[in-house]
Design a protein around this motif. Structure first.
Motif, PDB file in Angstrom:
ATOM      1  N   GLY A  11       1.052  -1.012  -0.310  1.00  0.00           N
ATOM      2  CA  GLY A  11      -0.260   0.326  -0.095  1.00  0.00           C
ATOM      3  C   GLY A  11       1.113   0.953   0.029  1.00  0.00           C
ATOM      4  O   GLY A  11       0.518   2.262   0.233  1.00  0.00           O
ATOM      5  N   GLN A  15      -2.384   6.038   1.844  1.00  0.00           N
ATOM      6  CA  GLN A  15      -2.416   7.321   3.359  1.00  0.00           C
ATOM      7  C   GLN A  15      -1.635   6.981   3.982  1.00  0.00           C
ATOM      8  O   GLN A  15      -0.684   8.135   4.844  1.00  0.00           O
ATOM      9  CB  GLN A  15      -3.934   8.322   3.208  1.00  0.00           C
ATOM     10  CG  GLN A  15      -4.453   7.304   3.755  1.00  0.00           C
ATOM     11  CD  GLN A  15      -5.561   8.111   4.645  1.00  0.00           C
ATOM     12  OE1 GLN A  15      -4.821   9.339   4.975  1.00  0.00           O
ATOM     13  NE2 GLN A  15      -6.659   7.657   5.310  1.00  0.00           N
ATOM     14  N   ILE A  16      -1.378   6.165   5.090  1.00  0.00           N
ATOM     15  CA  ILE A  16      -0.337   5.657   5.821  1.00  0.00           C
ATOM     16  C   ILE A  16       0.556   5.595   5.654  1.00  0.00           C
ATOM     17  O   ILE A  16       2.126   5.847   6.529  1.00  0.00           O
ATOM     18  CB  ILE A  16      -1.344   4.449   6.490  1.00  0.00           C
ATOM     19  CG1 ILE A  16      -2.788   4.424   7.159  1.00  0.00           C
ATOM     20  CG2 ILE A  16      -0.254   3.827   7.803  1.00  0.00           C
ATOM     21  CD1 ILE A  16      -3.431   3.338   7.608  1.00  0.00           C
ATOM     22  N   ASP A  42       2.264  -1.322  -4.921  1.00  0.00           N
ATOM     23  CA  ASP A  42       1.487  -0.651  -4.559  1.00  0.00           C
ATOM     24  C   ASP A  42       0.896  -2.316  -6.096  1.00  0.00           C
ATOM     25  O   ASP A  42       1.842  -2.676  -6.509  1.00  0.00           O
ATOM     26  CB  ASP A  42       1.102   0.242  -5.097  1.00  0.00           C
ATOM     27  CG  ASP A  42      -0.142   0.579  -4.263  1.00  0.00           C
ATOM     28  OD1 ASP A  42      -1.449   0.178  -4.461  1.00  0.00           O
ATOM     29  OD2 ASP A  42      -0.451   1.229  -3.507  1.00  0.00           O
ATOM     30  N   ALA A  87       0.093  -2.418   4.533  1.00  0.00           N
ATOM     31  CA  ALA A  87      -1.021  -1.917   5.119  1.00  0.00           C
ATOM     32  C   ALA A  87      -1.611  -1.583   3.409  1.00  0.00           C
ATOM     33  O   ALA A  87      -2.582  -0.739   3.071  1.00  0.00           O
ATOM     34  CB  ALA A  87      -0.286  -0.470   4.911  1.00  0.00           C
ATOM     35  N   SER A  89      -4.373  -2.818   1.457  1.00  0.00           N
ATOM     36  CA  SER A  89      -5.356  -4.040   1.519  1.00  0.00           C
ATOM     37  C   SER A  89      -6.993  -3.026   0.618  1.00  0.00           C
ATOM     38  O   SER A  89      -6.821  -2.203   0.416  1.00  0.00           O
ATOM     39  CB  SER A  89      -5.905  -4.157   2.760  1.00  0.00           C
ATOM     40  OG  SER A  89      -6.587  -2.731   3.171  1.00  0.00           O
ATOM     41  N   VAL A 129      -1.568  -4.356   9.104  1.00  0.00           N
ATOM     42  CA  VAL A 129      -2.042  -3.060   9.154  1.00  0.00           C
ATOM     43  C   VAL A 129      -3.029  -3.267   8.488  1.00  0.00           C
ATOM     44  O   VAL A 129      -4.389  -3.045   9.073  1.00  0.00           O
ATOM     45  CB  VAL A 129      -1.303  -1.534   8.706  1.00  0.00           C
ATOM     46  CG1 VAL A 129      -1.803  -1.068   9.321  1.00  0.00           C
ATOM     47  CG2 VAL A 129       0.176  -1.887   9.186  1.00  0.00           C
ATOM     48  N   ASN A 131      -6.907  -4.299   7.052  1.00  0.00           N
ATOM     49  CA  ASN A 131      -8.414  -4.617   7.911  1.00  0.00           C
ATOM     50  C   ASN A 131      -8.847  -5.035   6.991  1.00  0.00           C
ATOM     51  O   ASN A 131      -8.898  -5.721   5.024  1.00  0.00           O
ATOM     52  CB  ASN A 131      -8.985  -3.527   7.609  1.00  0.00           C
ATOM     53  CG  ASN A 131      -8.167  -2.372   9.438  1.00  0.00           C
ATOM     54  OD1 ASN A 131      -8.126  -3.243  10.385  1.00  0.00           O
ATOM     55  ND2 ASN A 131      -9.226  -1.335   9.574  1.00  0.00           N
ATOM     56  N   HIS A 187      -9.194  -5.916  16.256  1.00  0.00           N
ATOM     57  CA  HIS A 187      -8.981  -4.308  16.589  1.00  0.00           C
ATOM     58  C   HIS A 187     -10.533  -4.062  15.391  1.00  0.00           C
ATOM     59  O   HIS A 187     -10.174  -4.442  13.764  1.00  0.00           O
ATOM     60  CB  HIS A 187      -7.362  -4.045  15.263  1.00  0.00           C
ATOM     61  CG  HIS A 187      -7.780  -3.067  14.500  1.00  0.00           C
ATOM     62  ND1 HIS A 187      -7.485  -1.822  15.282  1.00  0.00           N
ATOM     63  CD2 HIS A 187      -7.958  -2.818  13.069  1.00  0.00           C
ATOM     64  CE1 HIS A 187      -7.599  -0.395  14.190  1.00  0.00           C
ATOM     65  NE2 HIS A 187      -8.470  -0.793  13.036  1.00  0.00           N
TER      66      HIS A 187
HETATM   67  P1  NAX Z   1      -5.524   3.885   1.490  1.00  0.00           P
HETATM   68  O1  NAX Z   1      -6.426   3.481   0.677  1.00  0.00           O
HETATM   69  O2  NAX Z   1      -4.680   5.283   1.500  1.00  0.00           O
HETATM   70  O3  NAX Z   1      -3.909   3.124   0.185  1.00  0.00           O
HETATM   71  C1  NAX Z   1      -4.044   1.654   0.576  1.00  0.00           C
HETATM   72  C2  NAX Z   1      -3.125   1.301  -1.103  1.00  0.00           C
HETATM   73  O4  NAX Z   1      -2.977  -0.289  -0.481  1.00  0.00           O
HETATM   74  C3  NAX Z   1      -3.604   2.054  -2.169  1.00  0.00           C
HETATM   75  O5  NAX Z   1      -2.400   2.315  -2.549  1.00  0.00           O
HETATM   76  C4  NAX Z   1      -4.242   0.497  -2.869  1.00  0.00           C
HETATM   77  O6  NAX Z   1      -3.539   0.882  -3.587  1.00  0.00           O
HETATM   78  C5  NAX Z   1      -3.655  -0.491  -1.776  1.00  0.00           C
HETATM   79  N1  NAX Z   1      -3.608  -1.745  -2.303  1.00  0.00           N
HETATM   80  C6  NAX Z   1      -4.647  -2.561  -2.690  1.00  0.00           C
HETATM   81  N2  NAX Z   1      -4.335  -3.678  -3.056  1.00  0.00           N
HETATM   82  C7  NAX Z   1      -2.731  -3.620  -2.835  1.00  0.00           C
HETATM   83  C8  NAX Z   1      -2.488  -4.829  -3.175  1.00  0.00           C
HETATM   84  N3  NAX Z   1      -2.838  -6.470  -3.079  1.00  0.00           N
HETATM   85  N4  NAX Z   1      -0.882  -4.741  -3.225  1.00  0.00           N
HETATM   86  C9  NAX Z   1      -0.423  -4.362  -2.478  1.00  0.00           C
HETATM   87  N5  NAX Z   1      -0.847  -2.327  -2.745  1.00  0.00           N
HETATM   88  C10 NAX Z   1      -2.542  -2.845  -2.179  1.00  0.00           C
HETATM   89  O7  NAX Z   1      -5.585   3.474   2.633  1.00  0.00           O
HETATM   90  P2  NAX Z   1      -4.730   4.157   4.252  1.00  0.00           P
HETATM   91  O8  NAX Z   1      -5.751   5.181   4.700  1.00  0.00           O
HETATM   92  O9  NAX Z   1      -3.617   3.631   3.653  1.00  0.00           O
HETATM   93  O10 NAX Z   1      -4.903   2.413   4.856  1.00  0.00           O
HETATM   94  C11 NAX Z   1      -4.403   1.325   4.915  1.00  0.00           C
HETATM   95  C12 NAX Z   1      -5.515   0.019   5.592  1.00  0.00           C
HETATM   96  O11 NAX Z   1      -4.836   0.283   7.152  1.00  0.00           O
HETATM   97  C13 NAX Z   1      -6.943   0.491   5.341  1.00  0.00           C
HETATM   98  O12 NAX Z   1      -7.491  -1.335   5.019  1.00  0.00           O
HETATM   99  C14 NAX Z   1      -7.439   0.905   6.363  1.00  0.00           C
HETATM  100  O13 NAX Z   1      -8.528  -0.296   7.501  1.00  0.00           O
HETATM  101  C15 NAX Z   1      -6.610  -0.097   7.848  1.00  0.00           C
HETATM  102  N6  NAX Z   1      -6.433   0.558   9.043  1.00  0.00           N
HETATM  103  C16 NAX Z   1      -5.546  -0.038  10.049  1.00  0.00           C
HETATM  104  C17 NAX Z   1      -5.546   0.557  11.388  1.00  0.00           C
HETATM  105  C18 NAX Z   1      -5.071  -0.639  12.040  1.00  0.00           C
HETATM  106  O14 NAX Z   1      -5.039   0.439  13.679  1.00  0.00           O
HETATM  107  N7  NAX Z   1      -5.010  -2.186  11.718  1.00  0.00           N
HETATM  108  C19 NAX Z   1      -5.925   1.847  11.475  1.00  0.00           C
HETATM  109  C20 NAX Z   1      -5.477   2.281  10.289  1.00  0.00           C
HETATM  110  C21 NAX Z   1      -6.191   2.252   9.186  1.00  0.00           C
HETATM  111  O15 NAX Z   1      -7.762   2.121   8.921  1.00  0.00           O
END
Ligand code: NAX
Length: 325
Positions: A11, A15-16, A42, A87, A89, A129, A131, A187
């Motif tokens: 990912g 944004q993370i 990504d 991250a 997903s 990370v 979800n 979580h």
């Molecule tokens: P974003 O949607 O900004 O970024 C996710 C990135 O992952 C995108 O660039 C997307 O193209 C990429 N991606 C999708 N499929 C992929 C794959 N097969 N291989 C590689 N990359 C891939 O999300 P963001 O805000 O960065 O959050 C990332 C994840 O963290 C989400 O699932 C979110 O729900 C989860 N979180 C988990 C937290 C925790 O405490 N465990 C807290 C923060 C966040 O909500």
């Protein structure tokens, strides 16, 4: 002298990752002596954005940053990885069923588990990370049989930090003076932010927090629903605080921590949570990627009902994920 540490972030264009990269590349996470090579993974449609992130990393001119690889191929991204932050997903779309979301993510974590198994360092330390993070960690470990289960964790440090912060704010002490909180379980909204043994400046915090009723009706729901509250306010989910928590998680796990922290780790029967899920426990990190689940905590009736609810949810998620494999 330190060898270069290969750190992979999936990912990478998300944004993370954008908030996490400067913490890692500046030395805040692994120390200011530790050279870093970054691998950013990504999917194809995000590669142009990822290239922009690479440009910015170059423009930061970080002295510790020895190389950057940006790719959409997991076999390239995970090659010889020492640390992997997962991250990447599939995001929940409006109207999407939970099962559909789980199915998308099972496929991603299956592919990533398989690639990590093939090409990562056998000692790789993984934090999931994306979800549903606990269950994604379980799927990953299933498809990465050569990686010890103890090397795979899921992030609950953000929930832990939120709890520390709420206790500090509500008792009027600084976060440094708070100790003894823990996150139990998934979580998700069933997580149990446990403040029953929390201390503020060495004093039991529960009475200062207003007692069990206030904790149950106000503070626990505030932490359980904090992610949704940030999303509603910002229009985007937590990123800065999530990245900060990932940095804390990795620093504690790899370098050790004098305080007890929370991580989702492979369950081993502790606290009646049977083996088979990734469950957040209070853990002691002694450094070098070793941790132990803190034993001997007396869970009173108040805590036990929360711990059973989140345990039940995790085993139900496990069944659902296994049925999709
Ligand atoms: P974003 O949607 O900004 O970024 C996710 C990135 O992952 C995108 O660039 C997307 O193209 C990429 N991606 C999708 N499929 C992929 C794959 N097969 N291989 C590689 N990359 C891939 O999300 P963001 O805000 O960065 O959050 C990332 C994840 O963290 C989400 O699932 C979110 O729900 C989860 N979180 C988990 C937290 C925790 O405490 N465990 C807290 C923060 C966040 O909500």
């Amino acid at each position: 002298p330190h060898g270069t540490l290969t750190v992979c972030i999936t990912g990478g264009a998300g944004q993370i990752s954008y908030s996490l990269l400067p913490l890692i590349a500046s030395g805040e996470v692994f120390g200011h002596e530790q050279p870093i090579e970054l691998r950013l993974l990504d999917i194809k449609p995000a590669l142009e954005a990822l290239n922009g992130v690479v440009m910015e990393l170059h423009d930061c001119s970080f002295p510790l940053l020895r190389g950057i690889v940006a790719t959409d191929d997991p076999m390239v991204a995970f090659r010889h990885a020492d640390v992997a932050v997962l991250a990447g997903s599939f995001p929940r779309r409006p109207g999407m069923e939970r099962r559909e979301l789980l199915a998308k993510n099972v496929n991603i974590f299956k592919a990533h588990g398989h690639a990590l198994d093939q090409v990562a360092s056998k000692n790789v330390k993984i934090v999931v990370v994306g979800n549903p993070s606990n269950t994604n960690a379980l799927v990953l470990s299933h498809f990465a049989p050569s990686i010890p289960k103890g090397n795979i964790t899921a992030l609950t440090r953000l929930d832990h930090n939120r709890t520390v912060s709420q206790v500090a704010l509500r008792t009027g002490v600084s976060v440094n003076d708070v100790d003894g909180v823990a996150i139990w379980g998934n979580h998700s909204a069933t997580q149990y932010p446990d403040m029953t043994r929390a201390t503020a400046k060495g004093e039991l915090a529960m009475p200062m927090l207003g007692g069990r009723k206030v904790v149950a009706e106000e503070i626990i729901p505030c932490i359980q629903k904090r992610g949704a509250a940030v999303l509603k306010a910002r229009g985007f989910s937590s990123a800065m605080s999530a990245a900060n928590a990932i940095g804390d998680h990795l620093r504690s796990w790899l370098m050790g921590d004098s305080k007890i922290v929370s991580m989702a780790v492979a369950s081993d029967g502790s606290y009646h949570v049977k083996a088979g899920v990734y469950f957040s426990f209070p853990v002691r990190c002694v450094g070098g990627g070793e941790y132990e689940i803190v034993q001997g905590i007396e869970l009173g009736e108040f805590s036990r009902k929360y711990v059973s609810a989140t345990t039940e949810e995790l085993f139900a998620e496990r069944e659902e994920a296994l049925s999709l494999l």
